[in-house]
Design an enzyme around this catalytic site. Structure first.
Site, PDB file in Angstrom:
ATOM      1  N   THR A  18       1.108  -1.083   0.004  1.00 11.52           N
ATOM      2  CA  THR A  18      -0.178  -0.044  -0.483  1.00 11.52           C
ATOM      3  C   THR A  18       1.135   1.078  -0.471  1.00 11.52           C
ATOM      4  O   THR A  18       1.466   1.321   0.930  1.00 11.52           O
ATOM      5  CB  THR A  18      -1.422   0.228   1.517  1.00 11.52           C
ATOM      6  OG1 THR A  18      -1.951  -1.163   1.648  1.00 11.52           O
ATOM      7  CG2 THR A  18      -1.927   0.987   1.264  1.00 11.52           C
ATOM      8  N   LYS A 130       4.389  -8.790   3.398  1.00  7.88           N
ATOM      9  CA  LYS A 130       3.638  -8.440   3.788  1.00  7.88           C
ATOM     10  C   LYS A 130       1.844  -9.094   3.370  1.00  7.88           C
ATOM     11  O   LYS A 130       2.005  -9.057   2.028  1.00  7.88           O
ATOM     12  CB  LYS A 130       3.318  -6.512   3.193  1.00  7.88           C
ATOM     13  CG  LYS A 130       1.829  -6.583   3.780  1.00  7.88           C
ATOM     14  CD  LYS A 130       1.897  -4.841   3.624  1.00  7.88           C
ATOM     15  CE  LYS A 130       1.183  -3.588   4.308  1.00  7.88           C
ATOM     16  NZ  LYS A 130       0.825  -2.362   4.143  1.00  7.88           N
ATOM     17  N   GLU A 163       4.807  -4.616  16.664  1.00  8.48           N
ATOM     18  CA  GLU A 163       4.618  -3.012  15.942  1.00  8.48           C
ATOM     19  C   GLU A 163       3.222  -2.693  16.561  1.00  8.48           C
ATOM     20  O   GLU A 163       2.286  -3.131  17.547  1.00  8.48           O
ATOM     21  CB  GLU A 163       4.171  -3.666  14.279  1.00  8.48           C
ATOM     22  CG  GLU A 163       3.259  -4.755  14.365  1.00  8.48           C
ATOM     23  CD  GLU A 163       3.451  -5.704  12.874  1.00  8.48           C
ATOM     24  OE1 GLU A 163       4.332  -5.370  12.574  1.00  8.48           O
ATOM     25  OE2 GLU A 163       2.821  -7.165  12.719  1.00  8.48           O
TER      26      GLU A 163
END
Length: 255
Positions: A18, A130, A163
């Site tokens: 993204t 990802k 994270e």
């Protein structure tokens, strides 16, 4: 159209990136391209035609000055059960979306974080990638609805800081910059990689106690940029000082 037999839909057999659209271009495209290439290689996909993907993405963006580009790649249909098809029919899905309005406010005012009780499992084979397997993040986001916070700190099964729900974390202590190790889980973000070219970031195991004792803490990803953390549970951070500490790090590295 996506087939109901697509492996991305059935097995999460794919990956994505993204990116931020800025002035009709893809910000940090070389790093996003490198991510797609790495994911394809590590997941045993055929070599991607990244030039075709880039051209299709730019065509989808057109003259859009600000927004979000999402590129999803699946292995397509085929194979028996989990077994890989002999000749995968790679599917590339490109979506263009409006920019997220509240990120600018976050950059200015900082964010408050809670600590998620949902922890990330270890899978070194997938660590950093990802992939389309995001059920952990779905559950984490759902739990956030019950918490009074902007985002959460996510830990692994050994209680190491990894994270936030959708961004990387980094922190400053005694004029050194640290970020969690991602050897067993978590996503190696494009924006964090871009910062590594500008700042001396040390990747290490970080406990919650160590994170709370930092002089400054930040979140970052390709869409939000760098966002200062104003609070983690009951621990407060002075975001004016946090911004000054980060600015001094940039100045030191660019001397």
């Amino acid at each position: 159209m996506v087939s109901f037999q697509d492996r991305g839909l059935n097995y999460g057999d794919g990956f994505f990136t993204t990116a931020r659209i800025n002035d009709a271009s893809i910000e940090h495209w070389p790093l996003h391209k490198a991510r797609l290439i790495e994911c394809a290689a590590r997941l045993a996909f055929p070599t991607l035609d990244v030039m075709a993907i880039e051209n299709a993405s730019l065509q989808a963006i057109g003259d859009m000055q600000s927004g979000i580009l999402k590129i999803v790649i699946t292995r397509g249909s085929g194979g028996r059960g989990y077994g890989l098809p002999e000749a995968p029919s790679i599917q590339v899905l490109i979506t263009v979306l409006p920019a997220v309005a509240h990120y600018k406010t976050w950059q200015e005012q900082g964010v408050s974080l809670a600590i998620s009780s949902i922890k990330l499992a270890h899978q070194p084979v997938l660590a950093g990638l990802k992939t389309l397997n995001r059920l952990e993040q779905v559950l984490i986001k759902n739990q956030m609805n019950t918490l009074n916070c902007d985002d959460v700190v996510v830990l692994d099964i050994n209680d190491n800081v990894i994270e936030s729900s959708a961004a990387n974390l980094f922190a400053i202590k005694n004029e050194q910059i640290f970020s969690p190790q991602l050897n067993n889980c978590g996503i190696a973000g494009v924006y964090l990689k871009s910062l590594c070219a500008k700042l001396a970031i040390e990747f290490k195991q970080i406990s919650v106690e160590e994170l709370l004792a930092m002089d400054a803490v930040f979140m970052c990803n390709s869409l939000m940029g760098v966002v200062p953390v104003a609070a983690i549970t009951d621990t407060q951070f002075d975001i004016t000082r946090s911004k000054a500490l980060l600015a001094s790090q940039f100045a030191k590295e660019n001397v």
